[in-house]
Design a protein around this motif. Structure first.
Motif, PDB file in Angstrom:
ATOM      1  N   ASN A   1       0.134   2.491   1.015  1.00 51.07           N
ATOM      2  CA  ASN A   1       1.224   3.294   1.924  1.00 51.07           C
ATOM      3  C   ASN A   1       0.723   3.712   3.364  1.00 51.07           C
ATOM      4  O   ASN A   1      -0.424   4.054   3.182  1.00 51.07           O
ATOM      5  CB  ASN A   1       1.833   4.378   1.340  1.00 51.07           C
ATOM      6  N   PHE A   2       1.064   3.849   4.541  1.00 48.60           N
ATOM      7  CA  PHE A   2       0.793   4.448   5.505  1.00 48.60           C
ATOM      8  C   PHE A   2       1.733   5.578   5.831  1.00 48.60           C
ATOM      9  O   PHE A   2       2.788   5.774   5.441  1.00 48.60           O
ATOM     10  CB  PHE A   2       0.698   3.452   6.707  1.00 48.60           C
ATOM     11  N   HIS A   3       0.900   6.686   6.261  1.00 39.73           N
ATOM     12  CA  HIS A   3       1.753   7.993   6.429  1.00 39.73           C
ATOM     13  C   HIS A   3       1.806   8.180   7.992  1.00 39.73           C
ATOM     14  O   HIS A   3       0.812   8.374   8.555  1.00 39.73           O
ATOM     15  CB  HIS A   3       1.289   9.004   5.804  1.00 39.73           C
TER      16      HIS A   3
ATOM     17  N   LYS B   1       6.898   7.950   5.540  1.00 40.39           N
ATOM     18  CA  LYS B   1       5.948   7.167   4.821  1.00 40.39           C
ATOM     19  C   LYS B   1       6.345   5.600   4.850  1.00 40.39           C
ATOM     20  O   LYS B   1       7.332   5.119   4.925  1.00 40.39           O
ATOM     21  CB  LYS B   1       5.996   7.259   3.341  1.00 40.39           C
ATOM     22  N   ILE B   2       5.232   4.615   5.025  1.00 40.28           N
ATOM     23  CA  ILE B   2       5.631   3.291   5.348  1.00 40.28           C
ATOM     24  C   ILE B   2       5.162   2.519   4.035  1.00 40.28           C
ATOM     25  O   ILE B   2       3.748   2.737   3.875  1.00 40.28           O
ATOM     26  CB  ILE B   2       4.906   2.624   6.633  1.00 40.28           C
ATOM     27  N   GLU B   3       5.782   2.084   3.260  1.00 41.02           N
ATOM     28  CA  GLU B   3       5.330   1.379   2.114  1.00 41.02           C
ATOM     29  C   GLU B   3       5.176  -0.096   2.314  1.00 41.02           C
ATOM     30  O   GLU B   3       5.993  -0.721   2.654  1.00 41.02           O
ATOM     31  CB  GLU B   3       6.429   1.522   1.066  1.00 41.02           C
ATOM     32  N   ILE B   4       3.752  -0.322   1.978  1.00 40.93           N
ATOM     33  CA  ILE B   4       3.585  -1.880   2.277  1.00 40.93           C
ATOM     34  C   ILE B   4       3.533  -2.635   1.058  1.00 40.93           C
ATOM     35  O   ILE B   4       4.096  -3.656   0.547  1.00 40.93           O
ATOM     36  CB  ILE B   4       2.145  -1.876   3.009  1.00 40.93           C
ATOM     37  N   LEU B   5       2.588  -2.037  -0.108  1.00 43.86           N
ATOM     38  CA  LEU B   5       2.681  -2.801  -1.402  1.00 43.86           C
ATOM     39  C   LEU B   5       2.939  -1.525  -2.430  1.00 43.86           C
ATOM     40  O   LEU B   5       2.643  -0.188  -2.312  1.00 43.86           O
ATOM     41  CB  LEU B   5       1.119  -3.090  -1.769  1.00 43.86           C
TER      42      LEU B   5
ATOM     43  N   GLY C   1       6.445 -13.916   7.518  1.00 43.78           N
ATOM     44  CA  GLY C   1       7.351 -13.003   7.457  1.00 43.78           C
ATOM     45  C   GLY C   1       7.348 -12.065   8.633  1.00 43.78           C
ATOM     46  O   GLY C   1       6.520 -12.429   9.557  1.00 43.78           O
ATOM     47  N   ALA C   2       8.296 -11.528   8.876  1.00 42.58           N
ATOM     48  CA  ALA C   2       8.333 -10.524  10.143  1.00 42.58           C
ATOM     49  C   ALA C   2       7.218  -9.888  10.578  1.00 42.58           C
ATOM     50  O   ALA C   2       6.661  -9.237   9.872  1.00 42.58           O
ATOM     51  CB  ALA C   2       9.888  -9.830  10.142  1.00 42.58           C
ATOM     52  N   SER C   3       7.239  -9.585  11.797  1.00 45.55           N
ATOM     53  CA  SER C   3       6.228  -8.402  12.291  1.00 45.55           C
ATOM     54  C   SER C   3       6.322  -7.233  11.540  1.00 45.55           C
ATOM     55  O   SER C   3       7.571  -6.602  11.547  1.00 45.55           O
ATOM     56  CB  SER C   3       6.099  -8.325  13.602  1.00 45.55           C
ATOM     57  N   GLY C   4       5.341  -6.654  11.146  1.00 45.08           N
ATOM     58  CA  GLY C   4       5.245  -4.906  10.705  1.00 45.08           C
ATOM     59  C   GLY C   4       5.317  -5.206   9.212  1.00 45.08           C
ATOM     60  O   GLY C   4       5.685  -3.935   8.683  1.00 45.08           O
ATOM     61  N   ILE C   5       5.689  -6.171   8.550  1.00 44.00           N
ATOM     62  CA  ILE C   5       6.080  -5.791   7.137  1.00 44.00           C
ATOM     63  C   ILE C   5       4.662  -5.880   6.262  1.00 44.00           C
ATOM     64  O   ILE C   5       4.733  -5.680   4.864  1.00 44.00           O
ATOM     65  CB  ILE C   5       6.782  -7.354   6.551  1.00 44.00           C
ATOM     66  N   GLY C   6       3.627  -5.983   7.087  1.00 44.79           N
ATOM     67  CA  GLY C   6       2.248  -5.891   6.149  1.00 44.79           C
ATOM     68  C   GLY C   6       1.530  -6.932   5.831  1.00 44.79           C
ATOM     69  O   GLY C   6       0.409  -7.008   5.167  1.00 44.79           O
ATOM     70  N   LYS C   7       1.729  -7.905   6.697  1.00 42.96           N
ATOM     71  CA  LYS C   7       0.856  -9.144   6.387  1.00 42.96           C
ATOM     72  C   LYS C   7      -0.757  -9.070   6.603  1.00 42.96           C
ATOM     73  O   LYS C   7      -1.451  -9.367   5.720  1.00 42.96           O
ATOM     74  CB  LYS C   7       1.457 -10.291   7.131  1.00 42.96           C
ATOM     75  N   SER C   8      -1.186  -8.329   7.814  1.00 39.74           N
ATOM     76  CA  SER C   8      -2.307  -8.076   8.195  1.00 39.74           C
ATOM     77  C   SER C   8      -3.170  -7.104   7.190  1.00 39.74           C
ATOM     78  O   SER C   8      -3.998  -7.271   6.686  1.00 39.74           O
ATOM     79  CB  SER C   8      -2.532  -7.525   9.623  1.00 39.74           C
ATOM     80  N   THR C   9      -2.296  -5.965   6.672  1.00 42.84           N
ATOM     81  CA  THR C   9      -2.772  -5.277   5.615  1.00 42.84           C
ATOM     82  C   THR C   9      -3.327  -6.025   4.595  1.00 42.84           C
ATOM     83  O   THR C   9      -4.222  -5.589   3.843  1.00 42.84           O
ATOM     84  CB  THR C   9      -1.736  -3.950   5.451  1.00 42.84           C
ATOM     85  N   LEU C  10      -2.266  -6.928   4.048  1.00 43.40           N
ATOM     86  CA  LEU C  10      -2.538  -7.473   2.811  1.00 43.40           C
ATOM     87  C   LEU C  10      -3.811  -8.444   2.881  1.00 43.40           C
ATOM     88  O   LEU C  10      -4.822  -8.391   2.109  1.00 43.40           O
ATOM     89  CB  LEU C  10      -1.414  -8.306   2.552  1.00 43.40           C
TER      90      LEU C  10
HETATM   91  N1  LIG Z   1      -3.907   2.167   9.917  1.00 48.22           N
HETATM   92  C1  LIG Z   1      -2.749   2.376   9.823  1.00 48.22           C
HETATM   93  N2  LIG Z   1      -2.032   3.484  10.067  1.00 48.22           N
HETATM   94  C2  LIG Z   1      -0.775   3.745   9.980  1.00 48.22           C
HETATM   95  N3  LIG Z   1       0.167   2.623  10.145  1.00 48.22           N
HETATM   96  C3  LIG Z   1      -0.321   1.486   9.925  1.00 48.22           C
HETATM   97  C4  LIG Z   1      -1.765   1.008   9.960  1.00 48.22           C
HETATM   98  N4  LIG Z   1      -2.047  -0.361   9.906  1.00 48.22           N
HETATM   99  C5  LIG Z   1      -0.663  -0.921   9.791  1.00 48.22           C
HETATM  100  N5  LIG Z   1       0.263   0.277   9.861  1.00 48.22           N
HETATM  101  C6  LIG Z   1       1.819   0.030   9.902  1.00 48.22           C
HETATM  102  O1  LIG Z   1       2.072  -0.789   8.779  1.00 48.22           O
HETATM  103  C7  LIG Z   1       3.059  -1.744   8.956  1.00 48.22           C
HETATM  104  C8  LIG Z   1       2.424  -3.186   8.614  1.00 48.22           C
HETATM  105  O2  LIG Z   1       1.485  -3.535   9.327  1.00 48.22           O
HETATM  106  P1  LIG Z   1       0.830  -4.948   9.511  1.00 48.22           P
HETATM  107  O3  LIG Z   1       0.028  -5.101   8.318  1.00 48.22           O
HETATM  108  O4  LIG Z   1      -0.101  -5.096  10.664  1.00 48.22           O
HETATM  109  O5  LIG Z   1       2.005  -5.734   9.716  1.00 48.22           O
HETATM  110  P2  LIG Z   1       2.271  -7.373  10.107  1.00 48.22           P
HETATM  111  O6  LIG Z   1       0.652  -8.037  10.083  1.00 48.22           O
HETATM  112  O7  LIG Z   1       2.951  -7.897   8.865  1.00 48.22           O
HETATM  113  O8  LIG Z   1       2.707  -7.331  11.486  1.00 48.22           O
HETATM  114  C9  LIG Z   1       3.276  -1.469  10.517  1.00 48.22           C
HETATM  115  O9  LIG Z   1       4.703  -0.795  10.404  1.00 48.22           O
HETATM  116  C10 LIG Z   1       2.423  -0.883  10.966  1.00 48.22           C
HETATM  117  O10 LIG Z   1       2.685  -0.099  12.061  1.00 48.22           O
END
Ligand SMILES: Nc1ncnc2c1ncn2[C@@H]1O[C@H](COP(=O)(O)OP(=O)(O)O)[C@@H](O)[C@H]1O
Ligand SMILES: [Mg+2]
Length: 229
Positions: free
Chosen positions: A17-19, A24-28, A45-54
């Protein structure tokens, strides 16, 4: 894909999660994901769903809040400091949308960097770097400074750098997002060839349908899980 094998990478009950101040943004949320050697996977998938985070979590650039990650059965989250850096340098190649090459250095110097960091002999590092630059079609440009190369050429240098250590896994985050169609296609083909030839596992975040279709498996993130598309 042979599901009787141990997965190359096992994501087990991972939460992230990100806060922000207000939410709270729940990714996984207790997500599971098994990745086998030699697989090619598109994350869409759409921008912002958490692909980069994964991708960052798989590549140990970011840590989950809870859960386990195993690489060939080894507990990656127990790795720290130098052990983690060595693991990443040797086993994982990264390509990002923006290439993050070292300005002021030549193409070959950039591609040699991972080998030099790993304390390999300079001669052999140079040889593998040249080989890889040839692979990406840049053998005539090896001595050029990276800032003098075109966008497509720079992205191919970044790909050569990611591949020069023959990583077990290539993680690519929208690798051709900034390239024109012709350069995109040559980068796509190269990734695909190396996946087939070296059995290198490929995980690619992409909005490019052609690239996604080249991958054997397509997944997305939904309600905190990693699901097939
Ligand atoms: N370091 C961070 N701190 C807070 N929020 C973050 C951080 N990294 C990503 N997010 C948030 O998490 C969500 C997923 O981000 P991201 O993984 O970059 O998505 P994607 O790659 O699918 O576009 C977005 O809402 C982004 O703003
Ligand atoms: Mg992203």
């Amino acid at each position: 894909m042979d599901n009787t094998q141990t997965p190359l990478i096992k994501i087990e009950s991972v939460s992230k999660n990100f806060h922000s101040k207000t939410s709270k943004i729940e990714i996984l949320n207790n997500a599971d994901f098994d990745i086998y050697k030699g697989e090619s996977i598109a994350v869409v998938g759409a921008s912002g769903i958490g692909k980069s985070t994964l991708l960052h979590i798989i590549g140990t650039l970011d840590k989950p809040d809870s859960g386990n990650i195993f690489f060939q059965g080894k507990d990656l989250l127990s790795y720290k400091g130098e052990q983690l850096a060595n693991f990443r340098n040797a086993k994982i190649g990264f390509v990002f949308q923006f290439h993050y090459l070292l300005q002021g250095f030549s193409a070959i110097e950039n591609v040699m960097m991972p080998g030099l960091i790993a304390n390999k002999k300079k001669k052999s590092v140079e040889k593998s770097a040249l080989n890889m630059l040839e692979r990406v079609g840049l053998s005539l440009r090896y001595s050029h400074r990276v800032e003098d190369l075109s966008g497509g050429e720079q992205q191919r240098v970044a790909l050569a750098r990611a591949l020069v250590m023959k990583p077990k896994v290539l993680l690519a985050d929208e690798p051709t997002g900034n390239l024109d169609q012709k350069n995109s296609e040559s980068v796509h083909e190269l990734m695909n060839e190396l996946n087939k030839e070296l059995g290198m596992t490929l995980i690619v975040v992409t909005h490019n349908n052609k690239l996604a279709e080249m991958m054997k498996r397509k997944v997305t993130l939904m309600d905190g899980n990693i699901v097939p598309v």
